[in-house]
Design a protein around this motif. Structure first.
Motif, PDB file in Angstrom:
ATOM      1  N   UNK A  33      16.192 -29.488  56.470  1.00 40.76           N
ATOM      2  CA  UNK A  33      15.797 -28.322  55.682  1.00 40.76           C
ATOM      3  C   UNK A  33      17.051 -27.588  55.206  1.00 40.76           C
ATOM      4  N   UNK A  34      17.059 -27.178  53.953  1.00 40.29           N
ATOM      5  CA  UNK A  34      18.162 -26.382  53.427  1.00 40.29           C
ATOM      6  C   UNK A  34      17.640 -25.005  53.028  1.00 40.29           C
ATOM      7  N   UNK A  35      18.264 -23.960  53.574  1.00 40.76           N
ATOM      8  CA  UNK A  35      17.997 -22.588  53.164  1.00 40.76           C
ATOM      9  C   UNK A  35      18.973 -22.263  52.038  1.00 40.76           C
ATOM     10  N   UNK A  36      18.438 -22.025  50.855  1.00 41.46           N
ATOM     11  CA  UNK A  36      19.252 -21.873  49.652  1.00 41.46           C
ATOM     12  C   UNK A  36      18.997 -20.524  49.004  1.00 41.46           C
ATOM     13  N   UNK A  37      20.071 -19.880  48.580  1.00 40.84           N
ATOM     14  CA  UNK A  37      19.914 -18.621  47.872  1.00 40.84           C
ATOM     15  C   UNK A  37      21.243 -17.921  47.703  1.00 40.84           C
ATOM     16  N   UNK A  38      21.263 -16.847  46.918  1.00 40.43           N
ATOM     17  CA  UNK A  38      22.506 -16.109  46.686  1.00 40.43           C
ATOM     18  C   UNK A  38      22.910 -15.312  47.913  1.00 40.43           C
ATOM     19  N   UNK A  39      24.127 -14.786  47.888  1.00 41.94           N
ATOM     20  CA  UNK A  39      24.595 -13.929  48.978  1.00 41.94           C
ATOM     21  C   UNK A  39      23.647 -12.749  49.149  1.00 41.94           C
ATOM     22  N   UNK A  40      23.321 -12.447  50.405  1.00 45.62           N
ATOM     23  CA  UNK A  40      22.454 -11.311  50.683  1.00 45.62           C
ATOM     24  C   UNK A  40      20.976 -11.601  50.619  1.00 45.62           C
ATOM     25  N   UNK A  41      20.587 -12.870  50.446  1.00 46.01           N
ATOM     26  CA  UNK A  41      19.158 -13.188  50.305  1.00 46.01           C
ATOM     27  C   UNK A  41      18.450 -13.288  51.648  1.00 46.01           C
ATOM     28  N   UNK A  42      19.210 -13.372  52.757  1.00 46.17           N
ATOM     29  CA  UNK A  42      18.600 -13.437  54.080  1.00 46.17           C
ATOM     30  C   UNK A  42      18.694 -14.785  54.758  1.00 46.17           C
ATOM     31  N   UNK A  43      19.313 -15.767  54.111  1.00 45.41           N
ATOM     32  CA  UNK A  43      19.347 -17.118  54.685  1.00 45.41           C
ATOM     33  C   UNK A  43      20.181 -17.183  55.961  1.00 45.41           C
ATOM     34  N   UNK A  44      21.337 -16.528  55.995  1.00 48.56           N
ATOM     35  CA  UNK A  44      22.171 -16.539  57.200  1.00 48.56           C
ATOM     36  C   UNK A  44      21.539 -15.714  58.308  1.00 48.56           C
ATOM     37  N   UNK A 202      18.799 -32.352  51.198  1.00 47.78           N
ATOM     38  CA  UNK A 202      17.572 -31.799  51.767  1.00 47.78           C
ATOM     39  C   UNK A 202      16.374 -32.729  51.663  1.00 47.78           C
ATOM     40  N   UNK A 203      15.536 -32.707  52.698  1.00 47.91           N
ATOM     41  CA  UNK A 203      14.176 -33.213  52.581  1.00 47.91           C
ATOM     42  C   UNK A 203      13.319 -32.166  51.877  1.00 47.91           C
ATOM     43  N   UNK A 204      13.520 -30.909  52.277  1.00 48.12           N
ATOM     44  CA  UNK A 204      12.884 -29.781  51.594  1.00 48.12           C
ATOM     45  C   UNK A 204      13.897 -28.652  51.423  1.00 48.12           C
ATOM     46  N   UNK A 215      10.221 -20.258  47.047  1.00 51.06           N
ATOM     47  CA  UNK A 215       9.620 -21.590  46.897  1.00 51.06           C
ATOM     48  C   UNK A 215      10.128 -22.467  48.022  1.00 51.06           C
ATOM     49  N   UNK A 216       9.243 -23.272  48.584  1.00 46.45           N
ATOM     50  CA  UNK A 216       9.615 -24.268  49.587  1.00 46.45           C
ATOM     51  C   UNK A 216       9.004 -25.592  49.170  1.00 46.45           C
ATOM     52  N   UNK A 217       9.854 -26.585  48.955  1.00 44.81           N
ATOM     53  CA  UNK A 217       9.351 -27.881  48.530  1.00 44.81           C
ATOM     54  C   UNK A 217      10.462 -28.902  48.501  1.00 44.81           C
ATOM     55  N   UNK A 218      10.127 -30.122  48.120  1.00 43.32           N
ATOM     56  CA  UNK A 218      11.133 -31.162  47.976  1.00 43.32           C
ATOM     57  C   UNK A 218      12.085 -30.788  46.847  1.00 43.32           C
ATOM     58  N   UNK A 219      13.278 -31.394  46.806  1.00 42.01           N
ATOM     59  CA  UNK A 219      14.176 -31.110  45.681  1.00 42.01           C
ATOM     60  C   UNK A 219      13.515 -31.334  44.326  1.00 42.01           C
TER      61      UNK A 219
END
Length: 342
Positions: A33-44, A202-204, A215-219
């Motif tokens: 799983x990859x958590x993707x987003x800009x700085x400050x989006x909450x992923x870390x 990523x798988x998702x 959004x959460x899904x395959x590439x």
């Protein structure tokens, strides 16, 4: 070892600021799983909650069927790999990889054997006696990965692990990281802001924005059929054309009416705009073009909407001259309503 992960209603606040808004996410055992987003989006922040470095203000984290919400990092079946690798400069590669096992009371012979197994897996078995300063950045990254996997975590958490590498090496390591994950079968949760990196491994993909999952899904799903306008924009370049329903009495650029049940946005990837297709965009003038090796990146001004610019990726050997007028077409349109585009 591997385990599934379930994040339920996780909300986290830093003082008055809400970093995560009731996030729900299920991760299958062995999934990348990859958590993707800009700085400050909450992923870390979300990764830190998974690792136990933060306790959520609300919600629950379950790993392998066990509630880990308030369990300390050292007692969780997780290991975190950071961007700076944090290798011990005075230790050999073998001792670096064996360090976590040493802290768990594993005997010297057993931990050294495991360390050598991990170093062999990442292609560094012949360098086991070297120190970190003798390695390249990519090799140090592999040592850090071997050390993280040596303790056999159920879930490996990766915080921007390739961010310090140059572009060519980063692409090489993306392939190697995915190959190793498939080999060991461990659940990987990987944080990055790099869309290409996410697509490569990523798988998702979990696209995050302002503490929420967009959004959460395959590439393929996230790129080709984004759920929101933010996801469409963040996952790469996209042409956006406002559309209105038929009978609304409002003109849309290019006359693209009756394409959506309500007012919305027609999204077209540049590679889906060209000189042929099943959706006619009408006549347009080529105003700018640049060669990018695999394609020409062309800017078109539709005659019906001269202030609008449409970007198209045309094949290497086929693009009109600057100023030429052509019939422009599109394929695979995605229409997002105002609710989805919010």
């Amino acid at each position: 070892m591997t385990a599934d992960v379930e994040i339920s209603g996780v909300l986290h606040r830093f003082g008055p600021f809400t970093a995560l808004h009731h996030v729900d996410l299920k991760i299958a055992a062995g999934e990348f799983i990859v958590l993707l987003g800009p700085s400050g989006c909450g992923k870390t922040t979300l990764l830190s909650i998974l690792g136990g470095f933060l306790t959520p203000s609300e919600g629950k984290v379950v790993i392998g069927g066990h509630d880990m919400t308030r369990v300390a990092p050292k007692d969780r079946p997780t290991t975190t790999m950071f961007q700076d690798y944090a290798l011990f400069p005075h230790m050999s590669l073998r001792d670096n990889v064996a360090f976590g096992l040493r802290m768990r009371g594993v005997g010297r012979a057993e931990r050294n054997a495991k360390a050598m197994e991990m170093l062999e897996m990442v292609g560094l078995g012949d360098k086991a006696g070297r120190r970190p300063h003798e390695l390249s950045g990519g090799q140090r990254q592999r040592v850090a990965l071997a050390r993280a996997l040596a303790v056999s975590p159920d879930v490996l958490l990766l915080d921007e692990p390739l961010g310090a590498l140059d572009l060519k090496l980063r692409r090489q390591m993306q392939d190697e990281l995915k190959a190793i994950q498939r080999r060991v079968g461990t659940t990987f949760v990987h944080v990055t802001h790099d869309q290409e990196e996410a697509m490569a491994v990523a798988d998702r993909i979990v696209v995050m924005n302002q503490g929420r999952i967009e959004h959460c899904g395959t590439p393929e799903e996230v790129y080709l059929t984004p759920a929101t306008l933010f996801a469409a924009n963040f996952m790469g370049e996209v042409n956006r054309i406002p559309v209105t329903p038929a009978g609304a009495g409002v003109s849309s650029p290019l006359g693209l009416l009756a394409l959506a049940p309500t007012e919305g946005t027609l999204c077209l990837r540049p590679e889906n705009v060209g000189l042929s297709g099943d959706l006619a965009l009408g006549p347009a003038k080529l105003v700018e073009a640049a060669f990018f090796g695999s394609h020409h990146r062309c800017h078109f001004a539709p005659l019906a909407a001269p202030d609008l610019r449409l970007v198209a990726h045309l094949p290497q050997g086929a693009h009109p001259q600057i100023g030429a007028e052509v019939q422009l077409f599109a394929r695979n349109p995605v229409i997002l309503t105002e609710r989805q585009a919010a």
